[in-house]
Design a protein around this motif. Sequence first.
Motif, mmCIF file in Angstrom:
data_model
loop_
_atom_site.group_PDB
_atom_site.id
_atom_site.type_symbol
_atom_site.label_atom_id
_atom_site.label_comp_id
_atom_site.label_asym_id
_atom_site.label_seq_id
_atom_site.Cartn_x
_atom_site.Cartn_y
_atom_site.Cartn_z
ATOM 1 N N ASP A 145 44.563 41.199 14.131
ATOM 2 C CA ASP A 145 43.324 40.678 14.694
ATOM 3 C C ASP A 145 43.703 39.376 15.374
ATOM 4 O O ASP A 145 44.295 38.488 14.744
ATOM 5 N N LEU A 146 43.399 39.270 16.649
ATOM 6 C CA LEU A 146 43.804 38.100 17.426
ATOM 7 C C LEU A 146 42.740 37.019 17.394
ATOM 8 O O LEU A 146 41.563 37.325 17.288
ATOM 9 N N PRO A 147 43.151 35.757 17.534
ATOM 10 C CA PRO A 147 44.533 35.297 17.603
ATOM 11 C C PRO A 147 45.205 35.396 16.241
ATOM 12 O O PRO A 147 44.574 35.219 15.215
ATOM 13 N N ALA A 148 46.491 35.718 16.240
ATOM 14 C CA ALA A 148 47.258 35.887 15.008
ATOM 15 C C ALA A 148 48.291 34.782 14.895
ATOM 16 O O ALA A 148 48.765 34.254 15.888
ATOM 17 N N LEU B 287 45.337 37.028 23.166
ATOM 18 C CA LEU B 287 44.964 37.772 24.361
ATOM 19 C C LEU B 287 44.730 36.796 25.506
ATOM 20 O O LEU B 287 44.055 35.777 25.343
ATOM 21 N N VAL B 288 45.302 37.116 26.666
ATOM 22 C CA VAL B 288 45.100 36.323 27.881
ATOM 23 C C VAL B 288 44.373 37.208 28.887
ATOM 24 O O VAL B 288 44.732 38.370 29.075
ATOM 25 N N VAL B 289 43.339 36.644 29.501
ATOM 26 C CA VAL B 289 42.547 37.386 30.479
ATOM 27 C C VAL B 289 42.529 36.609 31.784
ATOM 28 O O VAL B 289 42.304 35.398 31.797
ATOM 29 N N ARG B 290 42.767 37.333 32.872
ATOM 30 C CA ARG B 290 42.656 36.764 34.216
ATOM 31 C C ARG B 290 41.650 37.605 34.988
ATOM 32 O O ARG B 290 41.672 38.834 34.911
ATOM 33 N N VAL B 291 40.764 36.925 35.714
ATOM 34 C CA VAL B 291 39.765 37.608 36.529
ATOM 35 C C VAL B 291 39.836 37.033 37.939
ATOM 36 O O VAL B 291 39.756 35.818 38.129
ATOM 37 N N ASP B 292 40.008 37.928 38.916
ATOM 38 C CA ASP B 292 39.964 37.563 40.335
ATOM 39 C C ASP B 292 38.769 38.268 40.947
ATOM 40 O O ASP B 292 38.399 39.368 40.511
ATOM 41 N N ARG B 293 38.206 37.659 41.963
ATOM 42 C CA ARG B 293 37.094 38.299 42.660
ATOM 43 C C ARG B 293 37.512 38.591 44.087
ATOM 44 O O ARG B 293 38.219 37.801 44.713
ATOM 45 N N ASP B 294 37.100 39.766 44.574
ATOM 46 C CA ASP B 294 37.383 40.137 45.955
ATOM 47 C C ASP B 294 36.484 39.334 46.886
ATOM 48 O O ASP B 294 35.274 39.210 46.646
ATOM 49 N N LEU B 295 37.077 38.794 47.943
ATOM 50 C CA LEU B 295 36.330 38.055 48.956
ATOM 51 C C LEU B 295 36.083 38.947 50.170
ATOM 52 O O LEU B 295 36.823 39.924 50.395
ATOM 53 N N PRO B 296 35.073 38.638 50.973
ATOM 54 C CA PRO B 296 34.762 39.467 52.142
ATOM 55 C C PRO B 296 35.921 39.615 53.125
ATOM 56 O O PRO B 296 36.024 40.629 53.809
ATOM 57 N N ASP B 297 36.817 38.623 53.189
ATOM 58 C CA ASP B 297 37.936 38.701 54.141
ATOM 59 C C ASP B 297 39.123 39.504 53.603
ATOM 60 O O ASP B 297 40.182 39.549 54.217
ATOM 61 N N VAL C 269 39.019 33.386 39.420
ATOM 62 C CA VAL C 269 37.860 32.710 38.841
ATOM 63 C C VAL C 269 38.039 32.399 37.360
ATOM 64 O O VAL C 269 37.290 31.606 36.798
ATOM 65 N N PHE C 270 39.058 33.012 36.716
ATOM 66 C CA PHE C 270 39.206 32.798 35.282
ATOM 67 C C PHE C 270 40.619 33.183 34.866
ATOM 68 O O PHE C 270 41.128 34.235 35.264
ATOM 69 N N MET C 271 41.243 32.340 34.045
ATOM 70 C CA MET C 271 42.514 32.694 33.410
ATOM 71 C C MET C 271 42.696 31.800 32.205
ATOM 72 O O MET C 271 42.802 30.579 32.338
ATOM 73 N N ARG C 272 42.716 32.445 31.025
ATOM 74 C CA ARG C 272 42.911 31.667 29.806
ATOM 75 C C ARG C 272 43.107 32.550 28.591
ATOM 76 O O ARG C 272 42.851 33.737 28.629
ATOM 77 N N LYS C 273 43.544 31.925 27.511
ATOM 78 C CA LYS C 273 43.576 32.580 26.215
ATOM 79 C C LYS C 273 42.118 32.746 25.797
ATOM 80 O O LYS C 273 41.302 31.864 26.049
ATOM 81 N N VAL C 274 41.802 33.863 25.164
ATOM 82 C CA VAL C 274 40.429 34.066 24.723
ATOM 83 C C VAL C 274 40.400 34.328 23.217
ATOM 84 O O VAL C 274 41.338 34.886 22.655
ATOM 85 N N MET D 99 44.749 41.838 31.774
ATOM 86 C CA MET D 99 44.819 41.399 30.382
ATOM 87 C C MET D 99 46.223 41.642 29.845
ATOM 88 O O MET D 99 46.819 42.682 30.127
ATOM 89 N N TYR D 100 46.701 40.681 29.095
ATOM 90 C CA TYR D 100 47.966 40.886 28.404
ATOM 91 C C TYR D 100 47.933 40.154 27.082
ATOM 92 O O TYR D 100 47.099 39.276 26.859
ATOM 93 N N VAL D 101 48.832 40.548 26.195
ATOM 94 C CA VAL D 101 48.955 39.915 24.887
ATOM 95 C C VAL D 101 50.256 39.157 24.872
ATOM 96 O O VAL D 101 51.319 39.718 25.136
ATOM 97 N N ASN D 102 50.175 37.874 24.589
ATOM 98 C CA ASN D 102 51.367 37.044 24.432
ATOM 99 C C ASN D 102 51.693 37.039 22.942
ATOM 100 O O ASN D 102 50.828 36.712 22.126
ATOM 101 N N ALA D 103 52.902 37.447 22.582
ATOM 102 C CA ALA D 103 53.248 37.605 21.170
ATOM 103 C C ALA D 103 54.625 37.049 20.860
ATOM 104 O O ALA D 103 55.576 37.267 21.595
#
Length: 148
Positions: A57-60, A83-93, A99-104, A40-44
Amino acid sequence: MAISFSDSTRTYTPLPIDADQGFPQSFPVVFGGVTYRFRMYVNASPSLTSNPSAIFDLPAMEPSLASSMLRPSPDLTRPQMYLVVRVDRDLPDGKMQSVFMRKVVPELEYLAGEIALAFPVQRVAVRNLNGTGTFGSKVTGGIASRWA
């Protein structure tokens, strides 16, 4: 966590977000037997960060943009801090899959693969941008199964 949306009956598990640790931040979450890695990061805009004691209070928006709008809107083409959120999932290999990246925004529920995400509270102190400490920031989020 009591997060409710008019078109959702999901029960959200709280994410271990510690706003006092500042932004950016990252942490793993094991959910449904899968490890997800959150970033997570905040772009400002620099103009909004000039006052170190400010809390937003975001978004501002820039004050001039906010006053010119007829009504508040989560229109993400105008905010100058979000606020920007990125979510990665661990794979078996051992690799990761994004799986997700966007402004929320607080008002929305997000669907990403087999999970649902929500971030209903997004209050960020300027001092928590690249800094740690208790300055009034509070960000909450939750993860739920997309399919019940």
